[in-house]
Design an enzyme around this catalytic site. Structure first.
Site, PDB file in Angstrom:
ATOM      1  CG  ASP A  41      -2.239   0.663   0.999  1.00  0.00           C
ATOM      2  OD1 ASP A  41      -2.333   1.479   0.053  1.00  0.00           O
ATOM      3  OD2 ASP A  41      -3.193   0.402   1.751  1.00  0.00           O
ATOM      4  CG  ASP A  85      -9.758   2.312  -0.557  1.00  0.00           C
ATOM      5  OD1 ASP A  85      -9.263   1.189  -0.772  1.00  0.00           O
ATOM      6  OD2 ASP A  85      -9.163   3.204   0.075  1.00  0.00           O
TER       7      ASP A  85
HETATM    8  C1  GLA Z   1      -5.865   2.025   2.174  1.00  0.00           C
HETATM    9  C2  GLA Z   1      -6.243   0.855   1.288  1.00  0.00           C
HETATM   10  C3  GLA Z   1      -7.221  -0.047   2.009  1.00  0.00           C
HETATM   11  C4  GLA Z   1      -6.633  -0.512   3.328  1.00  0.00           C
HETATM   12  C5  GLA Z   1      -6.209   0.686   4.159  1.00  0.00           C
HETATM   13  C6  GLA Z   1      -5.455   0.252   5.411  1.00  0.00           C
HETATM   14  O1  GLA Z   1      -6.928   2.878   2.335  1.00  0.00           O
HETATM   15  O2  GLA Z   1      -6.763   1.300   0.070  1.00  0.00           O
HETATM   16  O3  GLA Z   1      -7.554  -1.155   1.210  1.00  0.00           O
HETATM   17  O4  GLA Z   1      -5.545  -1.377   3.097  1.00  0.00           O
HETATM   18  O5  GLA Z   1      -5.370   1.568   3.420  1.00  0.00           O
HETATM   19  O6  GLA Z   1      -5.031   1.316   6.164  1.00  0.00           O
END
Ligand code: GLA
Length: 729
Positions: free
Chosen positions: A464, A532
């Site tokens: 990430d 997301d």
């Molecule tokens: C981001 C990612 C999510 C998750 C969060 C965790 O927003 O897109 O899928 O992994 O971080 O903090």
């Protein structure tokens, strides 16, 4: 006709002409022109190799007015340039003259940069500016069974002082005519890659990112449609950092210039004696229409970009705990979810954010890649082993490029954070970025993340990156104009080292959802979390936008609880990608568990088709018909999965019309609508239908959605079906 240089792909030709006096021009880019001695002098006269330049006596000012592939400051043409150099004498003027060219087998690899794999052959063209002591080499690579051409540049300074590159793009292509439509993909967090269309007939249109990453705001992929000939061109960039895609129409030249490359904002690269700069690769393709562009791009990404080990490998059905638990979990909770994951038939459990340091919120611990032993009842290995004992594979989330000030790492190495000394840095999501330009930071991450993978035995890593750059500075650099690019080179070095150490680990990149959906990362990590946003109606837009340039196997797509739409509609929408669930399965009812079990059975049965079949957009959600449909075809059109989805604002509205394409006209297909738990079986009908009917007739699918309409289930914003077609023997 030795002055022509012709590069063929499977169906297209790119042809250049070199005049006796060294003028270099683009004669043709489009459908394949047959033969090697194909162009006579008369052909040349009637082509757009700028007849103006050939027919009128050229003054020195006109010399560089024709459509070409190299432009620089002060070369007689006043359009945007491929490169800008501050020469050793302080001038900005360059004139690159054709020197030589050759075809080489395969391609040329450049250390530290991702690039298209398995080139068949590469055309190398050399241009020289003797006065400025610069040599420019251009590389055009072609591939088997594919129309994409990959292009990059290498510039070398041969003097004994130094020069500064202020711009060094990867690709220039001058196209004939000045009326073009540009289709580009823009967005934000939870709204990535929405299709936009801009007509360009005069002046400059630029797609760019200045955030230090490829970004959710603008994707480097774009399509350019010639309004007169109907030809479609598409371009993309194998890179993860600041990018710039420029389309400039110039009435006086009669051409439209395309440039793709590293954004020159705050870019300044010093070349000392004998030093070279190699650009990342850009790619281009020419095809008849958007569907063909998409087909070419998908094929190219799978065969030329993605790691061959994963390119055609089925992606596992996963369960990720993030949307279900966020930071609030312990080992017992995770094992509880994993047990349910086994029950529904998932194959991989992914432990997301919150397992390390003392991270119970997004305020601390990024950088501390040691286990939270308390939360994990002894540690990562313990939890991973328990989950594996249930029969699932184990995967892990990391966000390596970041640091919280509340962390052991920051306390011992504040200089690792990206910040300008003495200036208060900007925090996003309470975090700073790490200075990946610093080789010591790179090594720290190679060691630490390597250790996480090793001790957890993870077979999948979600990488990430939840913010973009703001305080670019490295104590290890003299010239901050090199920062953005050196950061990306640092990132590639880290991932490359980890990939080499763990060649069979599946990496999925993620950046606040889908803010880094680019070919640079896909080269190392075969899939990317698309967004997301998982609510079906929004999601259809995001996936369709992404699918124009990237194949479904590269798209991470999950069912979550983040929607009041039915779980069946949520499944249908995300079934076309690298699929999984992201919710707290321990909170789901028995009925929901039973539904998910059936969904996974269905997905596994059609997984090969859904992940690797040929995607065809049937009906765009970006037009105003309130419908969306796509098809995925198996080889030889022997099978297909069709998705249809519609929104209805008024009860009892007229029936929707569906128009399909791509089926085998001469075949009969067995058709089966996937049944939904809340819909009477009689609507999940089966039957036989000819490919010709499917391709050529208006389809309404009768009363497919009637029950949902009548029962009020249509109050959700998108109602969908998957329909499976199998060619009869
Ligand atoms: C981001 C990612 C999510 C998750 C969060 C965790 O927003 O897109 O899928 O992994 O971080 O903090």
């Amino acid at each position: 006709m030795k002055n022509f240089i012709k590069l063929d792909t499977q169906n297209t030709s790119l042809v250049f002409f070199v005049a006796e006096d060294g003028r270099f021009s683009v004669v043709h880019y489009g459908k394949k022109v047959l033969g090697d001695n194909f162009l006579s002098e008369s052909a040349l006269e009637i082509l757009n190799a700028n007849s103006a330049v050939w027919n009128f006596s050229a003054s020195s000012d006109d010399l560089y007015g024709q459509p070409t592939i190299v432009s620089s400051v002060g070369d007689g043409n006043a359009m945007e340039q491929l490169l800008r150099v501050e020469n050793e004498d302080g001038s900005f003027v360059n004139r690159f003259v054709y020197d030589s060219h050759e075809f080489i087998e395969g391609g040329v690899t450049f250390d530290g940069l991702p690039g298209a794999r398995k080139p068949l052959k590469t055309l190398v063209i050399r241009f020289v500016d003797e006065f400025a002591k610069l040599t420019l080499e251009q590389f055009y690579s072609v591939f088997e069974n594919c129309d994409v051409i990959a292009v990059n540049q290498k510039i070398t300074y041969t003097g004994d002082k130094s020069v500064k590159l202020n711009r060094m793009m990867s690709l220039q292509l001058d196209l004939f005519g000045t009326e073009y439509d540009c289709v580009s993909f823009h967005g934000a967090w939870c709204r990535e890659r929405f299709r936009k269309e801009t007509h360009i007939s005069s002046g400059k249109f630029q797609v760019q990112s200045l955030s230090g990453t490829s970004s959710a705001m603008t994707n480097p992929f774009f399509i350019l449609k010639d309004c007169y000939s109907g030809k479609n061109f598409a371009f993309n960039f194998v890179y993860t950092g600041n990018h710039s895609e420029i389309v400039e129409s110039h009435f006086s030249e009669g051409n439209t210039r395309v440039l793709v490359g590293i954004n020159d904002a705050c870019f300044e690269w010093t070349l000392n004696n004998s030093e070279s700069f190699v650009t990342p690769q850009a790619i281009m393709v020419c095809a008849d229409n958007e569907k063909e562009i998409t087909a070419q791009m998908h094929k190219f990404v799978i065969n030329q970009i993605v790691d061959p080990y994963f390119a055609h490998k089925n992606r596992p059905v996963l369960v990720n705990n993030w949307e279900g638990t966020a930071f609030d979990f312990n080992a017992e909770k995770l094992v509880g979810i994993a047990k349910k994951a086994v029950e529904i038939g998932a194959e991989l459990f992914v432990l997301d954010d919150g397992w390390f340091g003392k991270r119970d919120s997004d305020r601390c611990s990024l950088g501390d890649w040691f286990d939270n032993v308390e939360k994990l009842d002894g540690g990562l290995k313990n939890v991973a082993d328990k989950i594996r004992a249930l029969g699932l594979d184990f995967g892990i989330w990391v966000e390596p490029e970041m640091i919280n000030e509340d962390s052991e790492l920051f306390r011992s190495h504040p200089e690792y954070a990206m910040a300008v000394p003495g200036r208060e840095p900007i925090r996003k999501r309470n975090q700073l970025m790490l200075d990946l330009v610093n080789p010591e930071v790179q090594q720290y991450l190679i060691d630490e993340i390597g250790d996480v993978i090793e001790r957890s035995g993870a077979v999948y890593v979600k990488w990430d990156s939840n913010r973009f750059m703001s305080d670019m500075y490295s104590p290890t650099l003299n010239n901050m104009g090199e920062y953005y690019h050196k950061y990306i080179l640092g990132l590639y070095r880290i991932i490359d080292a980890l990939k080499k150490r763990f060649p069979t680990v599946l990496f999925e990149s993620c950046a606040s959802g889908g803010a880094r959906f680019d070919l640079g990362l896909l080269y190392y990590m075969p899939q990317t979390w698309c967004s997301d946003m998982t609510e079906p109606w929004h999601r259809v837009h995001i996936q369709e936008g992404t699918l124009y340039g990237y194949p479904q196997s590269a798209i991470g797509a999950h069912v979550t609880a983040w929607s009041n739409n039915t779980i069946e509609n949520r499944f249908n929408v995300v079934s076309l990608g690298a699929f999984g669930y992201e919710l707290d399965l321990t909170k789901c009812s028995d009925e929901e568990i039973a539904i998910m079990k059936k969904q996974i059975e269905y997905y596994k049965k059609h997984r090969e088709l859904l992940q690797f079949g040929q995607y065809v957009l049937l009906d765009s959600v970006f037009d105003d018909r309130k419908t969306s449909s796509w098809a995925i075809f198996g080889e030889d059109k022997s099978e297909a999965m069709v998705f249809i989805g519609e929104t209805v604002e008024l009860w009892n509205t007229a029936t929707t019309k569906w128009n399909f394409t791509g089926f085998d006209d001469n075949a009969i297909y067995e058709m089966e609508v996937r049944s939904h738990f809340n819909v009477d079986e009689k609507f999940a009908y089966k039957g036989e239908v000819s490919g010709s009917v499917l391709n050529n007739c208006d389809l309404s699918f009768g009363n497919l959605f009637t029950q949902e309409q009548r029962s009020g289930l249509f109050t959700t914003n998108l109602t969908t079906r998957l329909i499976y077609f199998k060619k009869k023997a």
